[in-house]
Design a protein around this motif. Structure first.
Motif, short mmCIF file in Angstrom:
data_model
loop_
_atom_site.label_atom_id
_atom_site.label_comp_id
_atom_site.label_asym_id
_atom_site.label_seq_id
_atom_site.Cartn_x
_atom_site.Cartn_y
_atom_site.Cartn_z
N LEU C 188 0.86 -1.18 0.00
CA LEU C 188 0.00 0.00 0.00
C LEU C 188 0.90 1.24 0.00
O LEU C 188 0.85 2.09 0.87
CB LEU C 188 -0.94 -0.02 1.20
CG LEU C 188 -1.89 -1.21 1.18
CD1 LEU C 188 -2.81 -1.19 2.39
CD2 LEU C 188 -2.72 -1.21 -0.10
N TRP C 192 4.61 0.51 -8.06
CA TRP C 192 4.93 0.42 -9.49
C TRP C 192 4.97 1.77 -10.20
O TRP C 192 5.54 1.89 -11.25
CB TRP C 192 3.91 -0.51 -10.17
CG TRP C 192 3.97 -1.88 -9.62
CD1 TRP C 192 5.04 -2.70 -9.65
CD2 TRP C 192 2.95 -2.58 -8.93
NE1 TRP C 192 4.76 -3.88 -9.02
CE2 TRP C 192 3.48 -3.84 -8.57
CE3 TRP C 192 1.64 -2.28 -8.57
CZ2 TRP C 192 2.74 -4.79 -7.88
CZ3 TRP C 192 0.90 -3.24 -7.88
CH2 TRP C 192 1.46 -4.46 -7.55
N VAL C 193 4.25 2.73 -9.60
CA VAL C 193 4.26 4.08 -10.19
C VAL C 193 4.45 5.08 -9.05
O VAL C 193 4.19 4.75 -7.89
CB VAL C 193 2.93 4.39 -10.94
CG1 VAL C 193 2.78 3.50 -12.16
CG2 VAL C 193 1.73 4.21 -10.02
N LEU C 197 0.79 9.27 -9.24
CA LEU C 197 0.02 8.55 -10.26
C LEU C 197 -0.91 7.50 -9.65
O LEU C 197 -1.67 6.84 -10.36
CB LEU C 197 0.96 7.87 -11.26
CG LEU C 197 1.71 8.83 -12.21
CD1 LEU C 197 2.58 8.03 -13.16
CD2 LEU C 197 0.74 9.70 -12.99
N LEU C 198 -0.82 7.32 -8.35
CA LEU C 198 -1.73 6.36 -7.71
C LEU C 198 -3.14 6.93 -7.70
O LEU C 198 -3.33 8.14 -7.59
CB LEU C 198 -1.30 6.10 -6.26
CG LEU C 198 0.01 5.34 -6.04
CD1 LEU C 198 0.32 5.28 -4.55
CD2 LEU C 198 -0.09 3.94 -6.61
N VAL C 199 -4.14 6.04 -7.83
CA VAL C 199 -5.52 6.50 -7.74
C VAL C 199 -6.25 5.67 -6.69
O VAL C 199 -5.75 4.64 -6.24
CB VAL C 199 -6.27 6.35 -9.09
CG1 VAL C 199 -5.64 7.24 -10.15
CG2 VAL C 199 -6.30 4.92 -9.53
N GLY C 200 -7.43 6.14 -6.34
CA GLY C 200 -8.33 5.35 -5.50
C GLY C 200 -7.80 5.09 -4.11
O GLY C 200 -7.04 5.90 -3.56
N TRP C 201 -8.17 3.92 -3.57
CA TRP C 201 -7.90 3.68 -2.16
C TRP C 201 -6.43 3.44 -1.87
O TRP C 201 -5.96 3.73 -0.78
CB TRP C 201 -8.76 2.53 -1.65
CG TRP C 201 -8.31 1.17 -2.12
CD1 TRP C 201 -8.53 0.62 -3.33
CD2 TRP C 201 -7.58 0.22 -1.37
NE1 TRP C 201 -7.99 -0.62 -3.41
CE2 TRP C 201 -7.40 -0.90 -2.21
CE3 TRP C 201 -7.06 0.19 -0.08
CZ2 TRP C 201 -6.70 -2.03 -1.80
CZ3 TRP C 201 -6.37 -0.94 0.32
CH2 TRP C 201 -6.19 -2.05 -0.52
N VAL C 202 -5.70 2.94 -2.85
CA VAL C 202 -4.27 2.74 -2.60
C VAL C 202 -3.58 4.09 -2.44
O VAL C 202 -2.67 4.25 -1.62
CB VAL C 202 -3.62 1.91 -3.74
CG1 VAL C 202 -2.12 1.86 -3.56
CG2 VAL C 202 -4.19 0.50 -3.74
N HIS C 203 -4.06 5.10 -3.18
CA HIS C 203 -3.52 6.45 -3.03
C HIS C 203 -3.75 6.93 -1.61
O HIS C 203 -2.84 7.45 -0.95
CB HIS C 203 -4.19 7.40 -4.04
CG HIS C 203 -3.62 8.78 -4.02
ND1 HIS C 203 -4.10 9.76 -3.17
CD2 HIS C 203 -2.62 9.35 -4.72
CE1 HIS C 203 -3.40 10.88 -3.36
NE2 HIS C 203 -2.49 10.64 -4.30
#
Lengths: 260, 341, 258
Positions: C188, C192-193, C197-203
């Motif tokens: 989390l 990889w980016v 550039l992360l989106v959604g819940w991982v961001h």
């Protein structure tokens, strides 16, 4: 032996194999949770990859959904192998050898456990996919095809697990083979479509890796609809693997149950 | 003439890398007999049983079980025999009743027939109350009893029991003995039993074969074997430890010395029990006060000692429980001896 | 109690575990294979991702993935040692060590030796493969010192976390209780980016996950462009301190259980 007696034998062994698998939450829960966890992390973490020119969909979730089915099948290999090796270690297989049980009945019965777990997995992944907004482009019929392809893949990998267990008789060897199967998943078109893979050697490996075609078969039904070529390749690879693994398992079983 | 239940001629089994596990055995067990196969760990007992039950092909030699060749007529042999092998071969995730259902179905008993047979066997081994519990929660004794019941499903004429009571507490052990005796006397079942316990062979077996390093070193009824050793031994412990050397001297007149407790001396009486009175008089004449005097009848261990030069107790070949890191087996053994609820 | 006995107990415990580790492929293969898989699969298969708009990392995608895998291998070296401790408790071997050792914290210290050995071995293997696959490290000597010190601290924290769990539960069943939190903390994060550039819940998760800082600082060192160095070290040292307390509590719990 009459056909009905054979069917009875397959039935009781299958029942036992299914019951045994479902009574081990430690076997069922990770096989459902881990693929979903990877799917969730991947689709959120790699969504920006959809911005690459030529990426087939604008939802990485839809793209990654197929991975769950194959990853689930890898767990089938592990649980089938673990079940068979513990049957060998406990002597349960020897007990069965002393009954008039036919080898083919034992084999078919054991596979029932693999398929039961595979079916639960396929339906779960499909349900989660639809719930979180993946449209199945090929519709309801497509969903059925996804389930059947996924079962075929589970069968193939499950037989590999059973084969390793029968040849070695050891649960540790089964656990040891698990990372190798994972390598097959990782070195495929899992994360990106093959034509977007930049590194030459990796693309070559992915081109030759049957797992790529299994993934792409499922993926085509989710993303593009009915794609005859992708489906033919997917079913050919999954069916070929299942046939080879089944033959190997059957021969290993013959050696293991070497009785007159 | 009675037909032999088991007939073995020059049976050999070799494993890759290793000595001959079974090194030319000849043996004959009559119908209805209880035959005890006695020997230390690693003597070749289980290998023999595996060959006789068609689970392991012999390297050479022949064996006929219930009149059928174990190599050429495996299916006919399996139809006539039942076997409870060393590790109770059970699935921890199934219940006792489910095991029974599987076993009856595999032997072609369906529906009501199979259910009745299963229930009566579960009752017979005293597992009716535990029948719907998963085997994982069974004690060692319960597992062995279920294993025995499963071996009886198809009413076999010959029963193979491979170390049926190893690891059991005394109570479970005698319950299992009683069941085996009942099978042999009521049903006329031939029993081929391996054991490393002298007492077990003595109690159960009509005839005993003693196996060591893959060879049969003695065979006969327990009484005949003991009679072959023949004479009893006498052991004396002097009240004053300083008299031990003189005690030994006195006893030595009556026979050859045998193993005794550290504080005492013992000899095998050269002319048998009748000498006991002479021994007492001789000790008295020397004014040696004796704290303890005992006559030992010969045991099967004496037979084993006489035939192999070693005592059976502890003659095992470096079993893992003697290894330095004994902890895992220690951790599991309490479960095996747990009393049944 | 002399200081020497602390050291000799730690060394004895450490020697045994290292010895077992290299003699038993079932123990060292998984710890090595997983980071290696990740590296090959993602450095090889995903490299096109660095052409996504907004992906600026000068050292290239191989170095980007290397930064993550280095951290992963260090953490796994520690976590897998937790497995070994759990196994020792299950087999009763630890009881023998607890009886023999005058200062029991030396046992925990001793377990760090195999944790470190594992991590060092795995990192060395991965580095060799990464270099062969075209890894370019733009950072200088001081940057590398910073990078590997971070890795060392992560390794210690992971090992202390794992041993705390192992000594509380004292069974191999505790495996997931060590592995899952470590997995979540590692993944989390901007794996990889880059974070942006992360989106959604991982961001959202990466925003509060301290490992994000560690990962970004590590990648900064590799690129020769150190960023967020102080916060990353502060976070790692805090983690190490917390896990020392956690492990000490675990040791107390094991002592109470006998």
């Amino acid at each position: 032996m009459s056909r009905s007696a054979l069917a009875l034998q397959v039935g009781v062994v299958a029942r036992r194999s299914v019951v045994r698998t479902l009574r081990q939450p430690a076997m069922v829960v990770p096989a459902l949770l881990f693929p979903l966890m990877l799917l969730s992390i991947n689709s959120s973490g790699l969504d920006s990859a959809t911005e690459l020119p030529g990426f087939p969909t604008d939802s990485y979730f839809e793209f990654a959904l197929a991975i769950a089915f194959v990853q689930g099948a890898l767990f089938s290999a592990n649980s089938a192998g673990t079940n068979v090796s513990s049957d060998i270690e406990s002597g349960f297989l020897a007990r069965l050898s002393l009954t008039p049980l036919r080898r083919v009945a034992l084999l078919l019965g054991q596979l029932a456990g693999i398929l039961a777990l595979g079916l639960i997995q396929a339906l779960t992944f499909l349900g989660v996919g639809i719930l979180f907004g993946a449209g199945i482009a090929a519709g309801v019929a497509g969903a059925l095809v996804i389930v059947s392809l996924s079962l075929l893949i589970s069968l193939g990998f499950g037989c590999i697990g059973a084969f390793v267990a029968l040849r070695t008789g050891s649960g540790e060897a089964v656990q040891g083979a698990f990372p190798l199967l994972f390598a097959a998943l990782f070195l495929s078109s899992m994360a990106l479509p093959r034509d977007l893979i930049e590194t030459d050697w990796f693309r070559t490996v992915a081109d030759w890796n049957p797992v790529s075609y299994m993934l792409e078969g499922i993926r085509s039904l989710v993303i593009t609809g009915w794609d005859g070529e992708a489906l033919a390749l997917g079913f050919a690879c999954a069916g070929g693997l299942a046939a080879l693994a089944l033959a190997a398992t059957s021969s290993a079983l013959r050696t293991r149950m070497a009785r007159a | 003439m009675s037909t032999a239940a088991i007939e073995i001629h020059d049976l050999v089994r070799e494993f890759k890398k290793g000595p001959r596990a079974v090194d030319g055995i000849d043996l004959r067990v009559e119908s209805g007999e209880v035959y005890g196969f006695l020997g230390p760990n690693g003597a070749g007992k289980s290998t023999t049983v595996h060959m006789l039950t068609t689970l392991l092909p012999p390297t050479s030699g022949t064996a006929r079980v219930a009149g059928h060749d174990v190599v050429k007529e495996g299916a006919a042999v399996r139809a006539a025999i039942g076997a409870a092998l060393q590790e109770a071969a059970l699935d921890p995730f199934l219940t006792g009743r489910e095991h029974m259902k599987l076993q009856t179905a595999l032997h072609g008993m369906r529906g009501e027939d199979g259910r009745r047979r299963g229930d009566s066997l579960l009752e017979r081994v005293g597992l009716t109350d535990a029948a719907d519990r998963k085997v994982r929660g069974y004690s060692g004794g319960m597992k062995r009893r279920l294993d025995l019941a499963l071996a009886l499903v198809h009413r076999p004429r010959i029963l193979f029991l491979d170390e049926p009571t190893t690891g059991l507490d005394p109570q479970s052990r005698s319950a299992l003995w009683a069941e085996v005796q009942r099978l042999a006397s009521d049903r006329g079942v031939t029993v081929f039993l391996t054991t490393q316990y002298l007492e077990e062979a003595d109690v159960l077996a009509d005839r005993v074969g003693i196996i060591d390093h893959g060879r049969i070193v003695a065979e006969g009824t327990p009484d005949a074997l003991k009679a072959e050793i023949g004479r009893p031994s006498v052991e004396a412990i002097p009240a004053d430890p300083a008299n031990l050397p003189r005690t030994k001297e006195v006893l030595a007149r009556f026979g050859e010395a045998v193993a005794a407790s550290p504080k005492g001396a013992a000899v095998r009486l050269s002319r048998g029990e009748a000498q006991l009175a002479e021994v007492v008089r001789a000790l008295d004449a020397q004014e040696i006060a004796v704290e303890h005097l005992q006559l030992h009848a010969p045991t099967l261990d004496d037979v084993f000692l006489a035939k192999t030069g070693r005592s059976l107790e502890g003659a095992g070949d470096g079993a893992p429980e003697h290894a330095a890191e004994a902890a895992p087996s220690e951790a599991t053994s309490p479960r095996l001896v747990r009393q049944e609820a | 109690m002399s200081r020497a006995s602390f050291g000799s107990v730690a060394l004895a415990v450490g020697w045994r575990s290292v010895h077992n580790y290299f003699r038993n492929p079932a123990m060292f293969v998984p710890g090595l294979m997983f980071p290696l898989f990740f590296f090959t699969a993602f450095a090889g298969g995903l490299s096109r991702v660095d052409s996504v708009p907004g992906f600026d990392y000068e050292a290239g995608y191989t170095a980007f993935v290397y930064g993550f895998v280095l951290l992963q291998a260090s953490a796994f070296g520690g976590i897998f040692t937790g497995f070994a401790i759990a196994r020792d408790f299950e087999s009763g071997f630890s009881r023998r060590m607890m009886l023999a050792a005058p200062r029991r914290s030396a046992i925990v210290a001793g377990y760090w030796i195999p944790a470190l050995t594992r991590a060092a071995f795995n990192v060395a293997m991965i580095t060799v493969i990464a270099l062969a696959a075209g890894l370019e490290i733009l950072g200088g000597g001081l940057d590398l010192l910073g990078l590997y010190t971070l890795a060392l601290l992560v390794n210690a924290a992971a090992m202390l976390f794992g041993s705390g769990v192992a000594m509380r539960l004292r069974t191999m069943q505790a495996g997931p209780a060590m592995q899952v939190p470590a997995f979540l903390a590692l993944f989390l994060a901007p794996v990889w980016v880059p974070y942006d550039l992360l989106v959604g819940w991982v961001h959202a998760a990466a925003t509060v996950n301290p490992i994000t800082l560690v990962l970004e600082a590590g990648r900064g060192f590799i690129a020769g462009d150190p960023v967020k160095v102080l916060p990353a070290f502060a976070v790692t040292l805090a983690l190490a301190a917390l896990t020392v307390l956690w492990a000490r509590g675990g040791l107390r719990s094991a002592e109470r259980a006998g």
